[in-house]
Design an enzyme around this catalytic site. Sequence first.
Site, PDB file in Angstrom:
ATOM      1  N   PRO A  84       0.829  -1.200   0.000  1.00  0.00           N
ATOM      2  CA  PRO A  84       0.000   0.000   0.000  1.00  0.00           C
ATOM      3  C   PRO A  84       0.875   1.267   0.000  1.00  0.00           C
ATOM      4  CG  PRO A  84      -0.758  -1.562   1.667  1.00  0.00           C
ATOM      5  CD  PRO A  84       0.540  -2.091   1.131  1.00  0.00           C
ATOM      6  N   GLY A 123       3.611   4.173   5.155  1.00  0.00           N
ATOM      7  CA  GLY A 123       4.801   3.887   5.961  1.00  0.00           C
ATOM      8  C   GLY A 123       5.283   2.463   5.809  1.00  0.00           C
ATOM      9  N   LEU A 124       4.940   1.794   4.693  1.00  0.00           N
ATOM     10  CA  LEU A 124       5.298   0.381   4.533  1.00  0.00           C
ATOM     11  C   LEU A 124       6.418   0.168   3.499  1.00  0.00           C
ATOM     12  CD1 LEU A 124       1.719  -1.181   4.810  1.00  0.00           C
ATOM     13  CD2 LEU A 124       3.537  -1.199   6.528  1.00  0.00           C
ATOM     14  N   GLY A 125       7.067   1.255   3.128  1.00  0.00           N
ATOM     15  CA  GLY A 125       8.273   1.117   2.302  1.00  0.00           C
ATOM     16  C   GLY A 125       8.019   0.923   0.820  1.00  0.00           C
ATOM     17  N   SER A 126       6.814   1.308   0.357  1.00  0.00           N
ATOM     18  CA  SER A 126       6.491   1.102  -1.054  1.00  0.00           C
ATOM     19  C   SER A 126       7.498   1.804  -1.979  1.00  0.00           C
ATOM     20  CB  SER A 126       5.056   1.592  -1.286  1.00  0.00           C
ATOM     21  OG  SER A 126       4.926   2.206  -2.502  1.00  0.00           O
ATOM     22  N   ALA A 131      10.636   2.742  -1.452  1.00  0.00           N
ATOM     23  CA  ALA A 131      11.983   2.145  -1.426  1.00  0.00           C
ATOM     24  C   ALA A 131      11.975   0.812  -2.172  1.00  0.00           C
ATOM     25  CB  ALA A 131      12.436   1.941   0.021  1.00  0.00           C
ATOM     26  N   ALA A 132      10.905   0.026  -2.030  1.00  0.00           N
ATOM     27  CA  ALA A 132      10.859  -1.288  -2.682  1.00  0.00           C
ATOM     28  C   ALA A 132      10.781  -1.129  -4.202  1.00  0.00           C
ATOM     29  CB  ALA A 132       9.671  -2.096  -2.163  1.00  0.00           C
ATOM     30  N   ASP A 162      14.861   3.009   5.676  1.00  0.00           N
ATOM     31  CA  ASP A 162      13.904   2.325   4.796  1.00  0.00           C
ATOM     32  C   ASP A 162      14.621   1.606   3.656  1.00  0.00           C
ATOM     33  OD1 ASP A 162      12.137   3.582   6.420  1.00  0.00           O
ATOM     34  OD2 ASP A 162      10.953   4.519   4.828  1.00  0.00           O
TER      35      ASP A 162
HETATM   36  C1  MEV Z   1       9.981   6.431   7.803  1.00  0.00           C
HETATM   37  O1  MEV Z   1       9.764   5.066   7.491  1.00  0.00           O
HETATM   38  C2  MEV Z   1      10.859   6.565   9.018  1.00  0.00           C
HETATM   39  C3  MEV Z   1      11.161   7.985   9.449  1.00  0.00           C
HETATM   40  O2  MEV Z   1      11.990   7.884  10.600  1.00  0.00           O
HETATM   41  C4  MEV Z   1      11.872   8.763   8.364  1.00  0.00           C
HETATM   42  C5  MEV Z   1      13.299   8.275   8.111  1.00  0.00           C
HETATM   43  O3  MEV Z   1      13.876   7.580   8.931  1.00  0.00           O
HETATM   44  O4  MEV Z   1      13.833   8.668   7.074  1.00  0.00           O
HETATM   45  C6  MEV Z   1       9.909   8.740   9.841  1.00  0.00           C
END
Ligand code: MEV
Length: 312
Positions: free
Chosen positions: A98, A102-105, A107-108, A149
Amino acid sequence: MKHSISAPGKVILFGEHAVVYGRPAIAAPLSQIRACAEVRLTDRPLTVLTEDIDRPPLRWPGARPDSNDPLERMTAIASQFFCAAPIKGEIAIRSNIPIARGLGSGAAVSAVLARAIAALLARELSPDDANALVYEVEKLHHGTPSGIDNTVVVYNKPIYFVKDRRMDFIRIARPMSLVLADTGVSALTRETVAAVRKLYHEQHARTQAAFDAIGAIAERAGRSIEIGDWAGLGELMTENHKLLQALAVSSPQLDRLVAAALDAGALGAKLSGGGRGGVIIALVDGDTSQPVQRGLLAAGAKNVYATAFGLT
Ligand code: MEV
């Protein structure tokens, strides 16, 4: 030639935001949700097709390293890295991670694109080099990313991470079960990172103290994971959530889901990732996973996922 490449999603277990300011953090890959790429050699200029990502295909030429489009930026910096232009072939990317949760979409997708370009060019791309390329593109998503990430997604292992200083693979003593619950609310990490930076300038001492406390929790959590102390780890998770509330990155929905998980018997719960939307994680044991999932859905979660680490 046909070649399949994939990269996992990720979850931050401890230390988000404070990690941007040099405190330790812990993250793990989520293998059930992944970005995948299929590569096809053709004699036509590179086309990057994206199936589940709402955007038009990317066509070579025209990839600029300063582009604000993550796929274009990766294509351009990978082509510079390999000293190869133009690149020929076709890359089809799919992802069921998704977006903006915050699930790394991001970066993946970047990781699979970098590896797909390497495969098209029949070149080696070491994990360290892939990590460095993905980090460059992460700057678009995050502004000032810590690098956690891209690191967890590229190495595909649970990590203990300190920005620019340390990356250790963590050994998980015994299986650790988590429930993730999605608020259904999209939130851009770049914006929450910028909001924390504002707070850092406006209320410096208070923000530093919260970062220190989060860092100390992540350190203790690392030890709890290595000895399998899930009761202790759960308490640390809930404490970490309270400190994220103090940094103003929680939201009424996230707080409601954390409370529902704890009411249903989770050992601990916290928001995960940038916050103000996205997901919470709840640490559960074998018996509480189902009631916690039901409690989270009843409290308004749009989706729940059960996952486990340390099974091998
Ligand atoms: C995001 O997944 C994590 C944060 O700490 C940002 C980062 O580390 O770059 C919010």
